[in-house]
Design an enzyme around this catalytic site. Sequence first.
Site, mmCIF file in Angstrom:
data_model
loop_
_atom_site.group_PDB
_atom_site.id
_atom_site.type_symbol
_atom_site.label_atom_id
_atom_site.label_comp_id
_atom_site.label_asym_id
_atom_site.label_seq_id
_atom_site.Cartn_x
_atom_site.Cartn_y
_atom_site.Cartn_z
ATOM 1 N N VAL A 14 1.190 -7.308 -8.741
ATOM 2 C CA VAL A 14 1.886 -8.372 -7.998
ATOM 3 C C VAL A 14 2.147 -9.576 -8.905
ATOM 4 C CG1 VAL A 14 1.762 -9.965 -6.045
ATOM 5 C CG2 VAL A 14 0.939 -7.622 -5.781
ATOM 6 N N SER A 44 -7.364 -3.964 -8.737
ATOM 7 C CA SER A 44 -7.039 -2.756 -7.969
ATOM 8 C C SER A 44 -5.934 -1.951 -8.636
ATOM 9 C CB SER A 44 -6.584 -3.135 -6.555
ATOM 10 O OG SER A 44 -7.588 -3.840 -5.883
ATOM 11 N N VAL A 173 -10.082 -18.130 -14.149
ATOM 12 C CA VAL A 173 -9.735 -19.357 -13.430
ATOM 13 C C VAL A 173 -10.967 -19.804 -12.652
ATOM 14 C CG1 VAL A 173 -8.335 -20.309 -11.556
ATOM 15 C CG2 VAL A 173 -7.287 -18.814 -13.274
ATOM 16 N N HIS A 224 -12.554 2.298 -0.880
ATOM 17 C CA HIS A 224 -11.592 3.353 -0.558
ATOM 18 C C HIS A 224 -11.831 4.500 -1.530
ATOM 19 C CE1 HIS A 224 -7.868 5.311 0.494
ATOM 20 N NE2 HIS A 224 -7.466 5.257 -0.764
ATOM 21 N N TYR A 256 -4.501 11.492 1.678
ATOM 22 C CA TYR A 256 -3.271 11.687 0.927
ATOM 23 C C TYR A 256 -3.640 12.373 -0.379
ATOM 24 C CZ TYR A 256 -4.889 7.478 -1.525
ATOM 25 O OH TYR A 256 -5.643 6.577 -2.230
ATOM 26 N N TYR A 527 17.921 -24.882 25.621
ATOM 27 C CA TYR A 527 17.549 -23.683 24.858
ATOM 28 C C TYR A 527 18.321 -23.733 23.546
ATOM 29 C CZ TYR A 527 17.474 -18.837 23.285
ATOM 30 O OH TYR A 527 17.322 -17.698 22.527
ATOM 31 N N ASP A 540 13.792 -19.121 18.358
ATOM 32 C CA ASP A 540 14.486 -19.704 19.509
ATOM 33 C C ASP A 540 13.449 -20.441 20.342
ATOM 34 O OD1 ASP A 540 13.206 -17.379 20.439
ATOM 35 O OD2 ASP A 540 14.719 -17.049 21.991
ATOM 36 N N GLU A 639 9.160 -22.804 35.498
ATOM 37 C CA GLU A 639 7.895 -22.736 34.769
ATOM 38 C C GLU A 639 7.104 -23.959 35.204
ATOM 39 O OE1 GLU A 639 8.337 -22.420 30.543
ATOM 40 O OE2 GLU A 639 9.125 -20.388 30.663
HETATM 41 P P1 FAD Z 1 -4.996 -6.649 -8.649
HETATM 42 O O1 FAD Z 1 -4.415 -5.482 -9.320
HETATM 43 O O2 FAD Z 1 -6.427 -6.558 -8.261
HETATM 44 O O3 FAD Z 1 -4.774 -7.886 -9.585
HETATM 45 C C1 FAD Z 1 -5.431 -9.118 -9.350
HETATM 46 C C2 FAD Z 1 -5.786 -9.692 -10.693
HETATM 47 O O4 FAD Z 1 -6.294 -10.998 -10.516
HETATM 48 C C3 FAD Z 1 -6.875 -8.908 -11.378
HETATM 49 O O5 FAD Z 1 -6.367 -8.413 -12.585
HETATM 50 C C4 FAD Z 1 -7.979 -9.905 -11.592
HETATM 51 O O6 FAD Z 1 -8.661 -9.749 -12.810
HETATM 52 C C5 FAD Z 1 -7.245 -11.223 -11.510
HETATM 53 N N1 FAD Z 1 -8.127 -12.303 -11.107
HETATM 54 C C6 FAD Z 1 -8.817 -12.406 -9.949
HETATM 55 N N2 FAD Z 1 -9.546 -13.548 -9.927
HETATM 56 C C7 FAD Z 1 -9.279 -14.176 -11.093
HETATM 57 C C8 FAD Z 1 -9.736 -15.387 -11.641
HETATM 58 N N3 FAD Z 1 -10.602 -16.181 -11.008
HETATM 59 N N4 FAD Z 1 -9.291 -15.717 -12.867
HETATM 60 C C9 FAD Z 1 -8.409 -14.953 -13.536
HETATM 61 N N5 FAD Z 1 -7.951 -13.772 -13.039
HETATM 62 C C10 FAD Z 1 -8.385 -13.390 -11.843
HETATM 63 N N6 FAD Z 1 -1.461 1.220 -3.400
HETATM 64 C C11 FAD Z 1 -0.345 1.956 -3.243
HETATM 65 O O7 FAD Z 1 0.727 1.416 -3.044
HETATM 66 N N7 FAD Z 1 -0.377 3.309 -3.296
HETATM 67 C C12 FAD Z 1 -1.540 3.967 -3.520
HETATM 68 O O8 FAD Z 1 -1.549 5.180 -3.587
HETATM 69 C C13 FAD Z 1 -2.718 3.219 -3.646
HETATM 70 N N8 FAD Z 1 -3.901 3.852 -3.795
HETATM 71 C C14 FAD Z 1 -5.008 3.131 -4.082
HETATM 72 C C15 FAD Z 1 -6.181 3.806 -4.372
HETATM 73 C C16 FAD Z 1 -7.287 3.113 -4.776
HETATM 74 C C17 FAD Z 1 -8.543 3.851 -5.095
HETATM 75 C C18 FAD Z 1 -7.238 1.690 -4.844
HETATM 76 C C19 FAD Z 1 -8.413 0.913 -5.304
HETATM 77 C C20 FAD Z 1 -6.083 1.014 -4.494
HETATM 78 C C21 FAD Z 1 -4.967 1.727 -4.107
HETATM 79 N N9 FAD Z 1 -3.778 1.092 -3.753
HETATM 80 C C22 FAD Z 1 -2.639 1.818 -3.595
HETATM 81 C C23 FAD Z 1 -3.746 -0.364 -3.528
HETATM 82 C C24 FAD Z 1 -3.219 -1.118 -4.738
HETATM 83 O O9 FAD Z 1 -3.818 -0.654 -5.879
HETATM 84 C C25 FAD Z 1 -3.501 -2.608 -4.608
HETATM 85 O O10 FAD Z 1 -3.251 -3.060 -3.313
HETATM 86 C C26 FAD Z 1 -2.637 -3.384 -5.601
HETATM 87 O O11 FAD Z 1 -2.817 -2.848 -6.887
HETATM 88 C C27 FAD Z 1 -3.021 -4.847 -5.604
HETATM 89 O O12 FAD Z 1 -2.357 -5.485 -6.666
HETATM 90 P P2 FAD Z 1 -2.659 -7.016 -7.007
HETATM 91 O O13 FAD Z 1 -1.825 -7.378 -8.168
HETATM 92 O O14 FAD Z 1 -2.530 -7.813 -5.774
HETATM 93 O O15 FAD Z 1 -4.208 -7.056 -7.326
#
Ligand code: FAD
Length: 810
Positions: A14, A44, A173, A224, A256, A527, A540, A639
């Site tokens: 993200v 993740s 951070v 998970h 899955y 309205y 609305d 009302e």
């Molecule tokens: P992350 O990838 O967790 O990135 C967040 C980042 O923030 C991390 O790198 C972390 O180090 C950083 N961070 C956090 N706090 C700090 C801080 N204080 N200072 C500096 N850096 C920090 N999704 C799908 O769409 N399809 C799938 O098949 C799927 N299967 C999954 C299976 C598993 C086993 C898992 C665990 C997840 C799966 N997901 C799947 C979900 C998906 O992986 C996550 O929802 C998605 O990757 C989240 O992305 P993100 O960038 O929000 O978070």
Amino acid sequence: MSVPRVVVIGAGVVGCAVADELTERGWTDLTLLDRGPLFETGGSTTHAPGLVSRTSPSRMMQAFADQTIAKFASLEHFDGPCLIDVGALEVALTEERLAELHRRHGFTASWCFEGRMLTAEECVADYPILDGRLLLGGHRTRGEGIAKAVRAAEAQARRAEGRGARLVGGTRVTGVSVAGGRVTAVETEHGPIPADVVVCCAGVWGPVVAGYVGMILPMLPTEHQYAITTPVAALVANRDADATLPILRHHDAGIYVRDHGDRIGIGSFNHRVIGLDPGALDEAAERGADALVRPFTPDDFAAPLELARTLMPALRGVEIERAFNGVFAFTPDGYPLIGPSPDVEGFWVAESSWVTHSVGVARACVEWIVDGAPSTAIHEADVARFEAFELRPSVWVPRAETAYREVYLVHHPADPHERPRGLRHTPFHARQVALGAVFTDRGGWEAPRWYAANEGVAGEIPPLDAWARRWWSPAVIAEQRAARERVGLFDMTTLPRLEIAGPGAAAWLERMVARRVGHRRVGTVVYTLLLDDRGHVRSDITVARLAEDRFQLGTNGPLDRAWLAWHLPGDGSVTLRDLDGSICCLGLWGPRARDVLAACTDTNVPNEAFGYFTTQELWIADVPVTALRISYAGELGWELVTSGDRGLRLWDLLWAAGQEHGIAACGRSALAALRIEKGYRAWGTDMTAEHTPEAAGLEFAVDLGKPDFIGREALLRGEEQPRRLACLRLDDRSAVPTGGEPVFAYGTAVGYVTSAAYGATVDAVLALAWVDRAQAGKGTTLAVGYFGRRLAATVVGDPVVDPDGARVRS
Ligand code: FAD
């Protein structure tokens, strides 16, 4: 400020997408920070097997996935593709699931991507290790598949770097500095980084990072399970490949499946919910532990593994080679969290997104930051969508747990929250229970769907099918008839109301809404619409002028409150007060409503004295009431708003006076049918920020002659949207669509249904649907896709009941 200084926290899929989207729009003074090493950060994203598909009842989630797929397919990475287009296959082993797959197949037509229903034999042809004898059929989609999430993250971040962004790994951070209500810097273990805009993309650690500015994110990190088998003999030919088989979903087993060459990976939602504390995960990450790889719990995997082996006998001979409990986050409604902090300017979140939706989530956030609004309607994901009590762990944690557990269940759109319930009761609750109310929950309130007491007087009832009867009772018919023929008493407390007051209130509201309110006399109700800068419908609302400097607004919920609060002038000339909880409201609607009201007030209530769309303060016996002559049922009536402590007394007085007029307590289900018959739209369902007032049939709620209001300039540019909201009458009286079903003209999808109900007045199922303009004319014959069937439908005049408003004005 020239180019704002941006810090993006988190280099998962993200955060990298946010960096790419922002720099693409010229915001190149950007630092992308992560605690972990780039790009296998340990978040993740590092652990996701990457299944990506679009089939969803939510138009927004489909759009998010679509944007992800399109971008991933175009990204370049030195290791190989970022998307492997193997498509997806969902299988049915029961009739109920097969019906659900037909429903899901409908979404592919509604949202315009490729999908097909398969026979059992065709499923096996596409996925040879399935035991075809168990299958009743499947749903196959194409143009989607396996995302290589880390590659996609890196490719996007490198592109941002090429535009000037700084990529910084190994930097934690530790805080966010704020001065004068604005972010000024991100604090890190290596010192501060000045920032005008901060975007929190910290994944499961989001609640910790957002907490630095006092923002609560309702997201539950959840374990998970994912396991990869030893080689499967039947797949030996794929040994050197990555994924070649379609994504497989066996919803009823909660699993899955994807292939890793000759091995099979199985992900499971079929286990107890193991929620984790983000703070504890933060500490674990600090200790250098691989915080998101948790010990595998084999007992939780035994049942899903057995179900996988039953479906794929080729797995009988293999073992689990590698398995872990990964972690990602769930929100109470399963949707992401996007938007600004309400308190600290410049702090934004793009959180709780799957890989699947990552580009869409990032883009929506970036468009909001840069352009002022996302181009996709994202009310379902707006971080401001929760009431304050919904941000308390006692409420949101059980809901997030349920969201995890039920991710693959068949959901009826009318399914209520199962827990926690009983959060809020209106003053009428005891009377409602006595009448056999069947409750759903609405904004935390226990809200009657219908009253069993009315069941015996329904008369002829339509032959509704099982899906339509899932949340239905003959009482719904009786209550519709009561409101159309006599008088109904509706609990309208769940409608959130705001008070806008102060010397600047009239002028400020004039700018906020699309019709004139500021120059109207006290006692007028209007309205109208809240529009965004693109002239699209944000909401609305009704605006009742109670005094020169005081207005009461009937709104659609927390998003309206957040939007209005965001625009309040800083000089204190306008105040906004949430009346929610301190007042209650009864809708008294039907041809006999005036008789009932007249019997218990000494105020004059004939039309000449109390006209349509006006309001008066009056006494009902000893209860002070703000009476608004408006009706969401499309009938004569009011009302009646009073303070919570007097609600029960108000109910009793009206109930007693109504006896000789055949009064009936009426629930939400009857109201849903009545309002569709009357052509009233429900915001968030029938129209959203995707739509212009004209396309939604709401031009009458806009006054372009008014010189200045948000959205006016955009409306004057005259965007013509390709579709219009139309009302369809179905020939079949047994089937009631629930939203998202495709609409066809000559076999081609030309739109989708938003809401529908059996209307007792017209003795037909009516559906509101977005339809290509060429097909939206009255009398056009269309078909609605419904569990694989095509239901004949005709576009009818809208509204169907009381088109000239004679009843409501009577
Ligand atoms: P992350 O990838 O967790 O990135 C967040 C980042 O923030 C991390 O790198 C972390 O180090 C950083 N961070 C956090 N706090 C700090 C801080 N204080 N200072 C500096 N850096 C920090 N999704 C799908 O769409 N399809 C799938 O098949 C799927 N299967 C999954 C299976 C598993 C086993 C898992 C665990 C997840 C799966 N997901 C799947 C979900 C998906 O992986 C996550 O929802 C998605 O990757 C989240 O992305 P993100 O960038 O929000 O978070």
